[in-house]
Motif scaffolding. Structure first.
Motif, PDB file in Angstrom:
ATOM      1  N   ALA A 152       7.545  12.726  -9.106  1.00  0.00           N
ATOM      2  CA  ALA A 152       7.024  12.202  -7.842  1.00  0.00           C
ATOM      3  C   ALA A 152       8.038  11.314  -7.150  1.00  0.00           C
ATOM      4  CB  ALA A 152       5.755  11.392  -8.101  1.00  0.00           C
ATOM      5  N   THR A 153       8.040  11.352  -5.833  1.00  0.00           N
ATOM      6  CA  THR A 153       8.680  10.293  -5.068  1.00  0.00           C
ATOM      7  C   THR A 153       7.630   9.750  -4.123  1.00  0.00           C
ATOM      8  OG1 THR A 153       9.528  11.810  -3.368  1.00  0.00           O
ATOM      9  CG2 THR A 153      11.016  11.288  -5.182  1.00  0.00           C
ATOM     10  N   GLY A 154       7.722   8.460  -3.839  1.00  0.00           N
ATOM     11  CA  GLY A 154       6.727   7.870  -2.957  1.00  0.00           C
ATOM     12  C   GLY A 154       7.258   6.633  -2.293  1.00  0.00           C
ATOM     13  N   SER A 155       6.598   6.211  -1.222  1.00  0.00           N
ATOM     14  CA  SER A 155       6.992   4.959  -0.585  1.00  0.00           C
ATOM     15  C   SER A 155       5.782   4.053  -0.412  1.00  0.00           C
ATOM     16  CB  SER A 155       7.679   5.222   0.760  1.00  0.00           C
ATOM     17  OG  SER A 155       6.784   5.780   1.681  1.00  0.00           O
ATOM     18  N   TYR A 156       6.029   2.771  -0.533  1.00  0.00           N
ATOM     19  CA  TYR A 156       5.011   1.739  -0.338  1.00  0.00           C
ATOM     20  C   TYR A 156       5.448   0.871   0.841  1.00  0.00           C
ATOM     21  CZ  TYR A 156       2.350   2.221  -4.700  1.00  0.00           C
ATOM     22  OH  TYR A 156       1.522   2.662  -5.701  1.00  0.00           O
ATOM     23  N   ALA A 157       4.512   0.615   1.722  1.00  0.00           N
ATOM     24  CA  ALA A 157       4.747  -0.376   2.773  1.00  0.00           C
ATOM     25  C   ALA A 157       4.544  -1.756   2.166  1.00  0.00           C
ATOM     26  CB  ALA A 157       3.786  -0.155   3.926  1.00  0.00           C
ATOM     27  N   GLU A 166       6.659   6.763 -15.609  1.00  0.00           N
ATOM     28  CA  GLU A 166       7.843   5.895 -15.592  1.00  0.00           C
ATOM     29  C   GLU A 166       8.391   5.872 -14.172  1.00  0.00           C
ATOM     30  OE1 GLU A 166      10.275   6.430 -19.521  1.00  0.00           O
ATOM     31  OE2 GLU A 166       9.590   8.401 -18.843  1.00  0.00           O
ATOM     32  N   ALA A 167       8.580   4.689 -13.619  1.00  0.00           N
ATOM     33  CA  ALA A 167       9.035   4.577 -12.231  1.00  0.00           C
ATOM     34  C   ALA A 167      10.307   3.759 -12.107  1.00  0.00           C
ATOM     35  CB  ALA A 167       7.939   3.938 -11.372  1.00  0.00           C
ATOM     36  N   ILE A 168      11.152   4.176 -11.181  1.00  0.00           N
ATOM     37  CA  ILE A 168      12.350   3.401 -10.815  1.00  0.00           C
ATOM     38  C   ILE A 168      12.406   3.313  -9.283  1.00  0.00           C
ATOM     39  CG2 ILE A 168      13.677   4.132 -12.847  1.00  0.00           C
ATOM     40  CD1 ILE A 168      15.201   6.043 -10.911  1.00  0.00           C
ATOM     41  N   PHE A 169      13.168   2.365  -8.790  1.00  0.00           N
ATOM     42  CA  PHE A 169      13.376   2.271  -7.348  1.00  0.00           C
ATOM     43  C   PHE A 169      14.478   3.218  -6.888  1.00  0.00           C
ATOM     44  CE2 PHE A 169      11.780  -2.181  -7.931  1.00  0.00           C
ATOM     45  CZ  PHE A 169      10.710  -2.091  -7.057  1.00  0.00           C
ATOM     46  N   LEU A 170      14.240   3.905  -5.776  1.00  0.00           N
ATOM     47  CA  LEU A 170      15.331   4.550  -5.048  1.00  0.00           C
ATOM     48  C   LEU A 170      15.848   3.564  -4.001  1.00  0.00           C
ATOM     49  CD1 LEU A 170      13.821   8.131  -4.602  1.00  0.00           C
ATOM     50  CD2 LEU A 170      15.716   7.473  -6.085  1.00  0.00           C
ATOM     51  N   LYS A 171      14.941   2.726  -3.514  1.00  0.00           N
ATOM     52  CA  LYS A 171      15.295   1.698  -2.535  1.00  0.00           C
ATOM     53  C   LYS A 171      14.248   0.602  -2.581  1.00  0.00           C
ATOM     54  CE  LYS A 171      15.583   0.924   2.466  1.00  0.00           C
ATOM     55  NZ  LYS A 171      15.658   1.554   3.794  1.00  0.00           N
ATOM     56  N   LEU A 172      14.695  -0.642  -2.546  1.00  0.00           N
ATOM     57  CA  LEU A 172      13.758  -1.746  -2.377  1.00  0.00           C
ATOM     58  C   LEU A 172      14.201  -2.503  -1.137  1.00  0.00           C
ATOM     59  CD1 LEU A 172      11.427  -3.545  -3.115  1.00  0.00           C
ATOM     60  CD2 LEU A 172      12.842  -4.658  -4.836  1.00  0.00           C
ATOM     61  N   GLY A 173      13.603  -2.123  -0.005  1.00  0.00           N
ATOM     62  CA  GLY A 173      13.935  -2.766   1.258  1.00  0.00           C
ATOM     63  C   GLY A 173      12.981  -3.904   1.558  1.00  0.00           C
ATOM     64  N   ALA A 179       9.391   0.113  -0.007  1.00  0.00           N
ATOM     65  CA  ALA A 179       9.938   0.414  -1.336  1.00  0.00           C
ATOM     66  C   ALA A 179       9.808   1.908  -1.539  1.00  0.00           C
ATOM     67  CB  ALA A 179       9.167  -0.334  -2.410  1.00  0.00           C
ATOM     68  N   VAL A 180      10.919   2.550  -1.890  1.00  0.00           N
ATOM     69  CA  VAL A 180      10.910   3.987  -2.167  1.00  0.00           C
ATOM     70  C   VAL A 180      11.170   4.155  -3.661  1.00  0.00           C
ATOM     71  CG1 VAL A 180      11.870   6.234  -1.565  1.00  0.00           C
ATOM     72  CG2 VAL A 180      11.834   4.393   0.139  1.00  0.00           C
ATOM     73  N   MET A 181      10.313   4.911  -4.318  1.00  0.00           N
ATOM     74  CA  MET A 181      10.390   5.024  -5.766  1.00  0.00           C
ATOM     75  C   MET A 181      10.311   6.466  -6.240  1.00  0.00           C
ATOM     76  SD  MET A 181       7.970   1.750  -6.583  1.00  0.00           S
ATOM     77  CE  MET A 181       7.133   1.948  -4.996  1.00  0.00           C
ATOM     78  N   GLU A 182      10.764   6.627  -7.489  1.00  0.00           N
ATOM     79  CA  GLU A 182      10.717   7.926  -8.148  1.00  0.00           C
ATOM     80  C   GLU A 182       9.947   7.730  -9.446  1.00  0.00           C
ATOM     81  OE1 GLU A 182      14.657   9.254  -9.081  1.00  0.00           O
ATOM     82  OE2 GLU A 182      14.012  11.286  -9.556  1.00  0.00           O
ATOM     83  N   ALA A 183       9.108   8.695  -9.791  1.00  0.00           N
ATOM     84  CA  ALA A 183       8.366   8.591 -11.049  1.00  0.00           C
ATOM     85  C   ALA A 183       8.432   9.903 -11.810  1.00  0.00           C
ATOM     86  CB  ALA A 183       6.909   8.218 -10.789  1.00  0.00           C
ATOM     87  N   VAL A 207       0.838  -1.207   0.000  1.00  0.00           N
ATOM     88  CA  VAL A 207       0.000   0.000   0.000  1.00  0.00           C
ATOM     89  C   VAL A 207       0.869   1.251   0.000  1.00  0.00           C
ATOM     90  CG1 VAL A 207      -2.019  -1.052   1.109  1.00  0.00           C
ATOM     91  CG2 VAL A 207      -0.193  -0.083   2.525  1.00  0.00           C
ATOM     92  N   THR A 208       0.376   2.251  -0.704  1.00  0.00           N
ATOM     93  CA  THR A 208       1.071   3.528  -0.755  1.00  0.00           C
ATOM     94  C   THR A 208       1.129   4.118   0.648  1.00  0.00           C
ATOM     95  OG1 THR A 208      -0.029   3.832  -2.877  1.00  0.00           O
ATOM     96  CG2 THR A 208       1.166   5.715  -1.998  1.00  0.00           C
ATOM     97  N   SER A 209       2.308   4.455   1.080  1.00  0.00           N
ATOM     98  CA  SER A 209       2.469   5.053   2.397  1.00  0.00           C
ATOM     99  C   SER A 209       2.467   6.583   2.279  1.00  0.00           C
ATOM    100  CB  SER A 209       3.769   4.546   3.016  1.00  0.00           C
ATOM    101  OG  SER A 209       4.014   5.166   4.243  1.00  0.00           O
ATOM    102  N   ASP A 210       3.207   7.097   1.315  1.00  0.00           N
ATOM    103  CA  ASP A 210       3.152   8.540   1.075  1.00  0.00           C
ATOM    104  C   ASP A 210       3.549   8.833  -0.359  1.00  0.00           C
ATOM    105  OD1 ASP A 210       6.202   8.332   2.183  1.00  0.00           O
ATOM    106  OD2 ASP A 210       5.951  10.006   0.807  1.00  0.00           O
ATOM    107  N   MET A 211       3.176   9.981  -0.816  1.00  0.00           N
ATOM    108  CA  MET A 211       3.486  10.407  -2.186  1.00  0.00           C
ATOM    109  C   MET A 211       3.761  11.902  -2.177  1.00  0.00           C
ATOM    110  SD  MET A 211       3.555   9.316  -5.424  1.00  0.00           S
ATOM    111  CE  MET A 211       2.446   7.915  -5.619  1.00  0.00           C
ATOM    112  N   ASN A 212       4.888  12.268  -2.788  1.00  0.00           N
ATOM    113  CA  ASN A 212       5.242  13.678  -2.909  1.00  0.00           C
ATOM    114  C   ASN A 212       5.296  14.016  -4.390  1.00  0.00           C
ATOM    115  OD1 ASN A 212       6.204  16.150  -1.514  1.00  0.00           O
ATOM    116  ND2 ASN A 212       8.004  15.832  -2.795  1.00  0.00           N
TER     117      ASN A 212
END
Lengths: 144, 144, 144, 144
Positions: free
Chosen positions: C131-136, C101-108, C112-116, C81-86
């Motif tokens: 955008a940058t966002g994180s998913y739990a 288009e999205a890439i990972f900044l981090k896949l823990g 998961a922290v991503m950039e779009a 689930v989306t945790s936050d989106m900037n």
């Protein structure tokens, strides 16, 4: 929601831990359910041109207030780490002790989401910056 | 888009202006069209528990890289001020010089929106934090 | 890092799941290691005054691209689930298919922290929003 | 700070302008100094898997509440545009009318910074998402 630590205990933990905060003499002024207030005593190194409080100082105040809030509610969870921080700079902050006040937006099992308001004691009623941030929390299963 | 100042001129402006940055000896390593890289030489005060680079230090690196980028492209626009900063902490940053690299997402008349990647020279290929931020720009009509 | 699902499988999962996305016929155009690209085919309901693509549409494109990236790498992790989106809006987006288009900044393990980057096919080389966002992420121990 | 428009006038402006909002019948429930509350009447298209309110719907509610706040205070400033939005998703939002409440963090000449809280009428006391955002404001000198 109730507290695991009081202000003095939170302050001791933060000061022991943080070289930078310890140096500046961070004070945990108050912790209660869903609220923490910290103070960074003023020093000249906090200023940027124009004699206003710098961005890194406001970041430190926001992060410290959030960390104090987490510690007060979860106990010495020193493994809690800042996951992200969103800071909005609203007004020039005049030289003075820098105050950070934090509340929870959410205290989940894995993530604490918090809001902080920053001000200077030189102009106590003026919010100079606003922050929201999240901390990843250590969870039992991580240590199993 | 072209440059108004080179790295040495940008560094001189930042060092003159910022007490905190001047103290730490911030270095503007490179500026070119749509790119700036700064270095915060390592010192112990940058560390938090666990001997990792602290959040405020990474904030400083992001903000300084963005400021250097704005200065290089707009000239001595010392009135440019950070409007907001969104920082995501991705990995533990090992002790070492802290590197901030900034690019523009947008350079408008009134707002510059930038992206910064932060790393430690102890592990140069690892991005330890990512930031986006915006600066309000002084405009001619404000001074008319 | 490698893939668990291809573009067609990701698209099927997203279309099955999302009423809103299904209605608009979201297309997963490409997934590869550390990259996902989706397309929201243009329809009039995407426009706001001035005939530019609306904020909610750009949000949808960012969120869908990040979700496609997570699904491709983690498999049918529908509990992510989306945790936050900037989101930062950079330029007016002209009417056209909306590309995310999205890439990972981090896949823990837990986040998961991503950039779009978002654009319109009417002007493919112009990034209109970032955008940058994180998913739990669901973790094994949560289901133990 | 005082109001230029009442709730009915704000609603008329938003509905005229926004295809998407008009379709959904957005209601401006209340505007007063430093406060606006809007309602997006529930419809099935708002749901994502698990029958919870979707992210794009919450984005729309935040953005609409902020826009209503700006319109009420500045009059028909239809040129005000969202500059950035930071959304944090706090809890699952059960099916119901979606409520957005916005206040100003700052109302400057060039930028309005706002905070919004989102909830569902199915569970009115639960904040399901929190947002901060900024709008670029049209200024007199831009039209000179």
């Amino acid at each position: 929601m109730d507290l695991k630590l009081d202000a003095a205990a939170v302050q001791a933990l933060i000061r022991d831990g943080l070289v930078a905060a310890g140096r500046g003499g961070l004070v945990v002024e108050e912790v209660r359910v869903n609220y923490a207030r910290i103070c960074l005593p003023f020093e000249d190194g906090m200023l940027r041109p124009g004699r206003v409080i710098s961005g890194p100082t406001l970041f430190t105040a926001a992060d410290s207030a959030m960390y104090a809030l987490v510690l007060a509610h979860l106990g010495p969870a020193l493994m809690a780490v800042t996951s992200d921080m969103n800071l909005r700079f609203l007004a020039k902050a005049r030289p003075g002790d820098v105050i950070g006040e934090a509340i929870f937006l959410k205290l989940g099992r894995r993530l604490a989401v918090m809001e902080a308001r920053l001000s200077s004691r030189a102009e106590p009623d003026r919010i100079v910056a606003h922050a929201t941030g999240s901390y990843a929390l250590p969870i039992a299963s991580d240590h199993a």
